[in-house]
Design a protein around this motif. Structure first.
Motif, PDB file in Angstrom:
ATOM      1  N   UNK A  99      81.014  35.746  67.247  1.00 55.25           N
ATOM      2  CA  UNK A  99      82.331  35.212  66.892  1.00 55.25           C
ATOM      3  C   UNK A  99      83.465  35.897  67.643  1.00 55.25           C
ATOM      4  N   UNK A 100      83.134  36.907  68.425  1.00 55.07           N
ATOM      5  CA  UNK A 100      84.163  37.650  69.155  1.00 55.07           C
ATOM      6  C   UNK A 100      83.936  37.511  70.649  1.00 55.07           C
ATOM      7  N   UNK A 125      86.803  34.060  68.434  1.00 54.76           N
ATOM      8  CA  UNK A 125      86.581  32.661  68.779  1.00 54.76           C
ATOM      9  C   UNK A 125      87.023  31.789  67.610  1.00 54.76           C
ATOM     10  N   UNK A 126      87.517  30.591  67.914  1.00 50.41           N
ATOM     11  CA  UNK A 126      87.838  29.646  66.859  1.00 50.41           C
ATOM     12  C   UNK A 126      86.554  29.293  66.109  1.00 50.41           C
ATOM     13  N   UNK A 141      80.455  27.880  65.773  1.00 56.68           N
ATOM     14  CA  UNK A 141      79.355  26.966  65.456  1.00 56.68           C
ATOM     15  C   UNK A 141      78.724  26.416  66.729  1.00 56.68           C
ATOM     16  N   UNK A 142      79.550  26.065  67.712  1.00 55.56           N
ATOM     17  CA  UNK A 142      79.029  25.514  68.964  1.00 55.56           C
ATOM     18  C   UNK A 142      78.206  26.557  69.722  1.00 55.56           C
ATOM     19  N   UNK A 143      78.663  27.810  69.723  1.00 58.14           N
ATOM     20  CA  UNK A 143      77.927  28.867  70.415  1.00 58.14           C
ATOM     21  C   UNK A 143      76.587  29.123  69.728  1.00 58.14           C
ATOM     22  N   UNK A 149      84.511  31.029  57.872  1.00 61.15           N
ATOM     23  CA  UNK A 149      85.962  31.021  57.682  1.00 61.15           C
ATOM     24  C   UNK A 149      86.602  32.239  58.331  1.00 61.15           C
ATOM     25  N   UNK A 150      87.676  31.993  59.061  1.00 60.56           N
ATOM     26  CA  UNK A 150      88.515  33.041  59.655  1.00 60.56           C
ATOM     27  C   UNK A 150      89.736  33.158  58.745  1.00 60.56           C
TER      28      UNK A 150
END
Length: 414
Positions: A238-239, A251-252, A257-259, A279-280
């Protein structure tokens, strides 16, 4: 006949007859065939001997005073015994009714008097084959039990390791707080919940449900947990680290999810997929940016107790190459809370196979509006157990609840 350790065993036979002469004749024959023999003059005496010694073969006359052979056989079979004994009834009766009666009470074979020595030897040999097979089955079962016990120990250890992935079930971020629930349907499962800090004023929370159950799902969830490791920014999916500036950015959620989707399809050699809610959260403003990838709808509970289910579903992760994901935002006011949970909650079934459902979850959350943190999750699990009529669930049950209060000062942690 072979013992359970594979060495020749002492074969023991019990001869039951009120005629001493008959006992001596049978005893002589059996000793010649390798048996250690014991004699009893009555059924009652025989039962007393059986209480002290296991006999591989029991040879009993039918017609005896006080307790006949049929009654003795019935009492003998009623005893609890770890090993089987082959029981032959000796009788002058040869009608089918008598044979059926003897078989019903537990006799294995019959011999009609006068007994032919060759026939007696043949019947005993047949009994020995049966007892040898019984011992082989028992040996195999014992080996299976040893394997089962070893597997049970390994699974217990795996359960401890999986729960160790949740380093803290409760965390405070300034005045806000977060609590985690993870209960596998078996020893281990495929659900995963957690959080990590993005920056001084932002955290991420996630709920993941790997398809399937058991060890395979647990191994994949353990691997995925490393993708959200706190303190390992270079490994956290996520980073993103800018190689030029050295600055780490988040990351958004839809890109997270895409990664994960690309990673599962390109590098993880598995046919398993997963669902995700991620959730961010901005600890200063209460703004939550959320991606829902095939996961149950996140629940937002307002300070008033009212519950809103948000999101539009989305595709699971690991099924479709280059799948697209989108995020949405909700804003939490002080006193509001956000609940991410697996479908083990809403799909929990009662004894009539009726699912708990999203509506019932919302109603339950409203009733538990004043209960916070771990106490809320424990109450949730208790209500699900009451609904299911049991404490163990048919699917993994997990959840993460974030309760927002107000601004968390930079650098403040529990």
């Amino acid at each position: 006949m072979v013992s359970e350790v594979g060495k020749p065993a002492r074969k023991r036979a019990l001869i039951v007859d009120d005629s001493r002469a008959q006992r001596l004749i049978f005893s002589r024959h059996l000793q010649g065939w390798g048996y250690e023999t014991t004699q009893a003059a009555s059924g009652q005496e025989a039962l007393e001997l059986c209480a002290q010694t296991h006999f591989d073969l029991v040879l009993s006359d039918w017609m005896m005073p006080e307790m006949n052979g049929l009654q003795f056989c019935q009492a003998f079979r009623a005893r609890q015994n770890d090993f089987y004994s082959y029981f032959i009834l000796l009788t002058s009766k040869n009608d089918k009714t008598a044979v059926a009666e003897g078989l019903n009470v537990g006799a294995d074979d019959f011999l009609t008097k006068p007994v032919s020595t060759m026939e007696l030897r043949a019947r005993i040999s047949a009994g020995e084959r049966l007892l040898d097979m019984e011992r082989e089955v028992r040996k195999a079962l014992r080996q299976l039990q040893q394997v089962h016990d070893a597997l049970e120990r390994d699974l217990q250890q795996a359960r401890k390791l999986q729960h160790a992935l949740i380093r803290e079930r409760f965390r405070e971020y300034g005045t806000s707080q977060l609590a985690l629930l993870l209960q596998s349907s078996g020893h281990v499962g495929g659900d995963l919940v957690g959080s990590f800090r993005i920056s001084d004023s932002r955290i991420a929370i996630y709920s993941i449900d790997v398809s399937g159950h058991g060890v395979a799902a647990a191994m994949l969830s353990a691997r995925i947990s490393a993708l959200f490791a706190e303190g390992a920014q270079s490994q956290n999916i996520a980073l993103s680290l800018d190689p030029h500036s050295g600055v780490t950015t988040a990351c958004a959620p839809e890109h997270v999810a895409a990664r994960m989707n690309d990673l599962m399809l390109s590098e993880m050699e598995t046919e398993t997929y997963l669902t995700l809610a991620y959730a961010d959260l901005d600890l200063a403003t209460g703004r939550a940016t959320i991606v829902q990838a095939g996961h149950p709808h996140p629940a937002v509970q307002r300070k008033s107790g009212k519950v809103e289910f948000v999101g539009d579903g989305g595709l699971p992760v690991g099924l479709i190459p280059h799948a697209g994901y989108s995020s949405f935002t909700v804003t939490l006011a002080p006193g509001d809370r956000l609940f991410l949970y697996s479908d083990g909650v809403t799909e929990c079934s009662d004894p009539s196979d009726q699912e708990f459902g999203q509506d019932r979850l919302g109603q339950m959350m409203e009733k538990l509006a004043d209960i916070r943190g771990l106490d809320f999750l424990d109450a949730l699990k208790w209500n699900l157990g009451k609904w299911a009529g049991k404490d163990d669930f048919s699917d993994d049950v997990s959840g993460v609840i974030f309760e927002f209060h107000d601004y968390a000062a930079p650098g403040t942690t529990a």
